[in-house]
Design a protein around this motif. Structure first.
Motif, short mmCIF file in Angstrom:
data_model
loop_
_atom_site.label_atom_id
_atom_site.label_comp_id
_atom_site.label_asym_id
_atom_site.label_seq_id
_atom_site.Cartn_x
_atom_site.Cartn_y
_atom_site.Cartn_z
N ASN A 113 0.81 -1.22 0.00
CA ASN A 113 0.00 0.00 0.00
C ASN A 113 0.85 1.28 0.00
N TYR A 116 -1.05 4.31 -1.34
CA TYR A 116 -2.05 4.80 -0.39
C TYR A 116 -1.39 5.61 0.73
N VAL A 136 -11.64 3.77 3.09
CA VAL A 136 -10.55 3.29 3.95
C VAL A 136 -11.18 2.73 5.23
N GLY A 163 -3.60 0.02 13.06
CA GLY A 163 -4.47 0.72 12.11
C GLY A 163 -5.54 1.51 12.85
N PHE A 164 -5.37 2.85 12.91
CA PHE A 164 -6.31 3.69 13.70
C PHE A 164 -7.59 4.00 12.93
N GLY A 165 -7.45 4.37 11.64
CA GLY A 165 -8.62 4.70 10.82
C GLY A 165 -9.45 5.80 11.43
N MET A 166 -10.71 5.47 11.79
CA MET A 166 -11.60 6.45 12.41
C MET A 166 -11.54 6.35 13.93
N GLY A 167 -10.68 5.49 14.42
CA GLY A 167 -10.54 5.35 15.87
C GLY A 167 -11.73 4.65 16.51
N LEU A 168 -12.50 3.93 15.73
CA LEU A 168 -13.69 3.29 16.30
C LEU A 168 -13.31 2.20 17.28
N VAL A 169 -12.39 1.33 16.84
CA VAL A 169 -12.01 0.24 17.73
C VAL A 169 -11.26 0.81 18.94
N GLU A 185 -0.02 3.40 13.62
CA GLU A 185 -0.68 4.01 12.45
C GLU A 185 0.39 4.54 11.50
N TRP A 212 3.48 -1.09 10.50
CA TRP A 212 3.72 -2.14 11.50
C TRP A 212 4.94 -2.96 11.12
N GLN A 213 5.16 -3.11 9.81
CA GLN A 213 6.31 -3.90 9.35
C GLN A 213 7.62 -3.30 9.85
N ASP A 229 -6.11 -4.30 11.70
CA ASP A 229 -7.04 -3.85 10.66
C ASP A 229 -6.36 -2.72 9.88
N GLU A 233 -3.69 -3.47 2.17
CA GLU A 233 -2.76 -4.59 2.24
C GLU A 233 -3.49 -5.86 1.81
C1 LIG Z 1 -9.50 0.21 8.05
S1 LIG Z 1 -8.61 1.44 8.86
C2 LIG Z 1 -8.68 0.93 10.53
C3 LIG Z 1 -9.99 1.24 11.12
C4 LIG Z 1 -10.03 1.06 12.62
N1 LIG Z 1 -10.07 -0.33 12.98
C5 LIG Z 1 -11.22 1.78 13.23
O1 LIG Z 1 -11.85 1.19 14.12
O2 LIG Z 1 -11.54 2.90 12.85
C6 LIG Z 1 -6.98 1.02 8.43
C7 LIG Z 1 -5.91 1.93 9.00
O3 LIG Z 1 -4.65 1.26 8.88
C8 LIG Z 1 -3.67 2.19 8.49
N2 LIG Z 1 -2.57 1.43 7.84
C9 LIG Z 1 -2.51 0.99 6.58
N3 LIG Z 1 -1.39 0.29 6.38
C10 LIG Z 1 -0.73 0.27 7.55
C11 LIG Z 1 0.50 -0.30 7.98
N4 LIG Z 1 1.24 -1.03 7.17
N5 LIG Z 1 0.89 -0.10 9.26
C12 LIG Z 1 0.12 0.63 10.11
N6 LIG Z 1 -1.06 1.21 9.77
C13 LIG Z 1 -1.48 1.03 8.50
C14 LIG Z 1 -4.44 3.11 7.56
O4 LIG Z 1 -3.80 4.35 7.38
C15 LIG Z 1 -5.77 3.24 8.26
O5 LIG Z 1 -5.79 4.30 9.17
#
Ligand SMILES: C[S@@+](CC[C@H](N)C(=O)[O-])C[C@H]1O[C@@H](n2cnc3c(N)ncnc32)[C@H](O)[C@@H]1O
Length: 325
Positions: A113, A116, A136, A163-169, A185, A212-213, A229, A233
């Protein structure tokens, strides 16, 4: 009648002998008829396991799709033909395992990604979208994220979310009061937003910016709960993350991931649920898949303005993974 047509008729009517004769004389097992169905789909529809086997053994593709995105496995599943379904599932898993091995043997020049992570994202109240208008993260997933948080926070303690995204989890995780809550993130704009919205000031929160890698090795301890999440990827990336689980998770810890592979085809999704379970089992973990109905989360307007409906199934299977006894 042409051979391909004869094969369709034979598969549809369950005439194994005729199917075998036609295969031996070189009839095209990959042929789509006027309705967009292959001989394998016809055999799966009537649940003739012997014909399904004969066609698969002669190279009929298990993953061919009708114009409405149904595969032979979907037909077997819909009609409740267990034997035909099991054969197709076994073939699907085996072929994906082989493809995975091939993919791993090819040198990777760039990560999945990369684009992205270097591109802009747009934020709105109910979603984050990438520059191609693909979702996303979307607010309809909130109940799923809450269920994931509940599963991984069962023992309290130290929690890791990738993976923070919208921070829901993460919002849901906070409600369980973990002693430490680490969030990885990688997207600069998502990270910026996390900081702006005060996540960096929470006492029990540690934000690790990066892929994360690249950052997993910097984490100093093992976790009681882990959720994964990411976005953009592939299965291979999730598989790679799983190789790290034995050293990341405490012996009684709980691991879960967003189980969204092939979310627009029911049978392919089953193939992937089984594939992950199998591969994770080889690492010493057992998996429980908890069914959650999601039909009600997906109103008509959910996908408005979003390029890809990444989820179209009625049930979500929430994975709960723990070290096997
Ligand atoms: C689907 S969202 C996560 C949603 C999150 N679970 C929530 O509750 O809102 C995926 C997130 O992973 C991040 N992301 C993508 N590739 C990543 C990586 N290799 N390492 C860390 N974060 C990554 C993205 O930028 C995005 O914010």
């Amino acid at each position: 009648m042409e051979e391909a047509d004869q094969l369709r008729v034979a598969a549809k009517s369950g005439d194994l002998k005729k199917v075998q004769t036609l295969i031996n004389s070189g009839a095209d097992v990959t042929h789509f008829d006027n309705e967009g169905l292959t001989p394998l789909m016809h055999a799966a529809k009537i649940g003739n396991a012997e014909i399904v086997t004969a066609l698969l053994e002669s190279g009929a593709p298990w993953n061919a799709l009708t114009p409405s995105n149904l595969s032979a496995g979907d037909f077997a599943m819909e009609e409740g033909h267990q034997e035909a379904f099991d054969l197709l599932l076994k073939t699907g898993i085996q072929s994906e395992l082989i493809l995975g091995t091939i993919a791993r043997n090819q040198t990777k020049n760039e990560y999945s990604n990369q684009e992205y992570l270097q591109d802009r994202v747009s934020f709105s109240e109910d979603k984050i979208m990438d520059s191609e208008s693909k979702g996303v993260m979307m607010a309809w997933e909130k109940p799923l994220m809450e269920a994931h948080a509940k599963a991984i926070c069962i023992n309290g303690g130290r929690i890791l979310n990738v993976g923070f995204g919208m921070g829901l989890v993460d919002t849901a995780i906070q409600q369980y009061g973990p002693s430490k809550h680490t969030i990885i993130e990688a997207h600069p704009e998502v990270y910026k937003r996390m900081i702006e919205s005060g996540w960096g000031e929470k006492e029990n929160v540690q934000i690790v910016f990066g892929r994360w890698q690249d950052v997993l090795d910097k984490l100093d301890d093992r976790f009681d709960g882990i959720f994964f999440d990411t976005y953009g990827e592939y299965y291979e990336d999730l598989r790679e993350f799983h190789q790290n689980l034995p050293k990341l998770l405490k012996p009684d810890g709980v691991y879960s991931y967003f189980n969204g592979f092939c979310g627009s085809n029911a049978f392919f999704h089953v193939v992937y649920c089984n594939l992950v379970t199998l591969e994770i089992e080889n690492l010493g973990f057992s998996t429980q898949l908890i069914p959650l109905p999601v039909k009600d989360c997906l109103g008509d307007d959910v996908w408005e303005g979003v390029k890809q409906k990444y989820w179209q199934l009625d049930t979500y299977y929430l994975p709960v993974c723990q070290f096997s006894d």
